[in-house]
Scaffold this active site. Sequence first.
Site, PDB file in Angstrom:
ATOM      1  N   HIS A   1       0.751  -1.290  -0.186  1.00 51.19           N
ATOM      2  CA  HIS A   1      -0.009   0.042   0.093  1.00 51.19           C
ATOM      3  C   HIS A   1       0.882   1.246   0.011  1.00 51.19           C
ATOM      4  CE1 HIS A   1       0.901   0.976   4.159  1.00 51.19           C
ATOM      5  NE2 HIS A   1       0.898  -0.383   4.251  1.00 51.19           N
TER       6      HIS A   1
ATOM      7  N   HIS B   1      12.493  -1.342 -12.762  1.00 47.67           N
ATOM      8  CA  HIS B   1      12.226  -2.713 -13.051  1.00 47.67           C
ATOM      9  C   HIS B   1      12.299  -3.396 -11.679  1.00 47.67           C
ATOM     10  CE1 HIS B   1      13.998  -6.784 -14.959  1.00 47.67           C
ATOM     11  NE2 HIS B   1      12.680  -7.060 -14.221  1.00 47.67           N
TER      12      HIS B   1
HETATM   13  C1  LIG Z   1      24.272  -6.478  -7.603  1.00 48.46           C
HETATM   14  C2  LIG Z   1      24.512  -6.545  -9.103  1.00 48.46           C
HETATM   15  C3  LIG Z   1      24.023  -5.746 -10.104  1.00 48.46           C
HETATM   16  C4  LIG Z   1      26.185  -6.608  -8.998  1.00 48.46           C
HETATM   17  O1  LIG Z   1      26.741  -7.042 -10.462  1.00 48.46           O
HETATM   18  P1  LIG Z   1      28.105  -6.705 -10.735  1.00 48.46           P
HETATM   19  O2  LIG Z   1      28.525  -5.281 -10.468  1.00 48.46           O
HETATM   20  O3  LIG Z   1      28.613  -7.395 -11.967  1.00 48.46           O
HETATM   21  O4  LIG Z   1      28.981  -7.406  -9.534  1.00 48.46           O
HETATM   22  P2  LIG Z   1      30.031  -8.704  -9.341  1.00 48.46           P
HETATM   23  O5  LIG Z   1      29.401  -9.954  -9.935  1.00 48.46           O
HETATM   24  O6  LIG Z   1      31.085  -8.228 -10.321  1.00 48.46           O
HETATM   25  O7  LIG Z   1      30.432  -8.781  -7.869  1.00 48.46           O
HETATM   26  C5  LIG Z   1      31.130  -7.370  -7.386  1.00 48.46           C
HETATM   27  C6  LIG Z   1      31.067  -7.921  -5.786  1.00 48.46           C
HETATM   28  O8  LIG Z   1      29.651  -7.989  -5.200  1.00 48.46           O
HETATM   29  C7  LIG Z   1      29.085  -8.911  -4.701  1.00 48.46           C
HETATM   30  N1  LIG Z   1      27.902  -9.230  -5.214  1.00 48.46           N
HETATM   31  C8  LIG Z   1      27.550  -8.874  -6.224  1.00 48.46           C
HETATM   32  N2  LIG Z   1      25.847  -9.041  -6.309  1.00 48.46           N
HETATM   33  C9  LIG Z   1      25.721  -9.370  -5.067  1.00 48.46           C
HETATM   34  C10 LIG Z   1      24.323  -9.605  -4.508  1.00 48.46           C
HETATM   35  N3  LIG Z   1      23.123  -9.535  -4.954  1.00 48.46           N
HETATM   36  N4  LIG Z   1      24.380  -9.917  -3.099  1.00 48.46           N
HETATM   37  C11 LIG Z   1      25.696  -9.857  -2.261  1.00 48.46           C
HETATM   38  N5  LIG Z   1      26.826  -9.568  -3.145  1.00 48.46           N
HETATM   39  C12 LIG Z   1      26.789  -9.396  -4.260  1.00 48.46           C
HETATM   40  C13 LIG Z   1      30.035 -10.015  -5.193  1.00 48.46           C
HETATM   41  O9  LIG Z   1      30.186 -10.875  -4.147  1.00 48.46           O
HETATM   42  C14 LIG Z   1      31.415  -9.105  -5.476  1.00 48.46           C
HETATM   43  O10 LIG Z   1      31.820  -9.247  -3.938  1.00 48.46           O
HETATM   44  P3  LIG Z   1      33.592  -9.279  -3.800  1.00 48.46           P
HETATM   45  O11 LIG Z   1      34.074  -8.076  -4.446  1.00 48.46           O
HETATM   46  O12 LIG Z   1      33.814  -9.565  -2.350  1.00 48.46           O
HETATM   47  O13 LIG Z   1      34.224 -10.472  -4.562  1.00 48.46           O
HETATM   48  C15 LIG Z   1      24.189  -8.076  -9.629  1.00 48.46           C
HETATM   49  O14 LIG Z   1      24.935  -9.063  -8.785  1.00 48.46           O
HETATM   50  C16 LIG Z   1      22.607  -8.510  -9.035  1.00 48.46           C
HETATM   51  O15 LIG Z   1      22.361  -8.949  -8.135  1.00 48.46           O
HETATM   52  N6  LIG Z   1      21.974  -8.020 -10.259  1.00 48.46           N
HETATM   53  C17 LIG Z   1      20.535  -8.390 -10.143  1.00 48.46           C
HETATM   54  C18 LIG Z   1      20.153  -9.447 -11.336  1.00 48.46           C
HETATM   55  C19 LIG Z   1      18.588  -9.584 -11.261  1.00 48.46           C
HETATM   56  O16 LIG Z   1      18.090  -8.943 -10.840  1.00 48.46           O
HETATM   57  N7  LIG Z   1      18.259 -10.400 -12.265  1.00 48.46           N
HETATM   58  C20 LIG Z   1      16.911 -10.635 -12.513  1.00 48.46           C
HETATM   59  C21 LIG Z   1      16.544  -9.993 -13.787  1.00 48.46           C
HETATM   60  S1  LIG Z   1      15.008 -10.622 -14.437  1.00 48.46           S
END
Ligand SMILES: CC(C)(COP(=O)(O)OP(=O)(O)OC[C@H]1O[C@@H](n2cnc3c(N)ncnc32)[C@H](O)[C@@H]1OP(=O)(O)O)[C@@H](O)C(=O)NCCC(=O)NCCS
Length: 220
Positions: free
Chosen positions: A142, A151
């Site tokens: 709400h 998104h």
């Molecule tokens: C947050 C996000 C955007 C980061 O992406 P990125 O910048 O490419 O990050 P990386 O995979 O290179 O990770 C970088 C660091 O963040 C951490 N990290 C990344 N995503 C994380 C998450 N969701 N939760 C906790 N830690 C996360 C990694 O472990 C890494 O840590 P480190 O430096 O200690 O090794 C991505 O992981 C994410 O969660 N995206 C959402 C995906 C989604 O919504 N998908 C559905 C689409 S329909």
Amino acid sequence: MKPVVILLGAGGHARVLIDMILEHDLATPFGILDPDHRLWGQDLFGVPVLGGDNLLASMHEKGVTHFVVSVGSVGLTRIRQSLHQLGISHQLLPLTLKHPSAIVSARATIGVGCQLLAGVVVNTNAMIGRNVILNTGVIVEHDCKIEDHVHLAPGVTLSGNCHVGIGAHLGTGAIVRQGISIGANAIVGAGAVVIRDVPAEVTVVGVPARIQSRPSTRGA
Ligand SMILES: CC(C)(COP(=O)(O)OP(=O)(O)OC[C@H]1O[C@@H](n2cnc3c(N)ncnc32)[C@H](O)[C@@H]1OP(=O)(O)O)[C@@H](O)C(=O)NCCC(=O)NCCS
């Protein structure tokens, strides 16, 4: 008469939307445009990939009435923002898509071009801007206000009275405490639990969510 639609983007999100459109007879798909020329001449569930975005200019005269931004996002939402403007600039209307299983309060408002996928719940007095994706199973409680182009990935839960700024992306399964504000173009990582306001243009991850210490691509 059913809207005749052109879809912008031929990836996984497009397949979800075409499945929903065909299964529930929501519109007549005319075709799909995608910049990847390797896809041209192929089809998704019988809907042809006609070519690149340059073909948008001829769609109106071919009887197409609406467009659907069929690109998803796993981080930055800027491509979806620019495709929305592109469709409008070619005299097409943004089609709003709502899966029949989505439950939307009569006292909530939904902007044009939004996509509400299966199992979404939008509770009373929520305000959703334009070109917003509420992906599978999202709950918007709400009095939330969600600005344009946001998104919310599958399974996101927004507690009551939250604000999500323009272009933000909340990753799969993220949970947001009541009354929280998430800034414009912020990214909330999958599985995060947000208990404090999130500034604009940052990425937060984890439980509780904190600003990512080593940002790489910002999920582009
Ligand atoms: C947050 C996000 C955007 C980061 O992406 P990125 O910048 O490419 O990050 P990386 O995979 O290179 O990770 C970088 C660091 O963040 C951490 N990290 C990344 N995503 C994380 C998450 N969701 N939760 C906790 N830690 C996360 C990694 O472990 C890494 O840590 P480190 O430096 O200690 O090794 C991505 O992981 C994410 O969660 N995206 C959402 C995906 C989604 O919504 N998908 C559905 C689409 S329909």
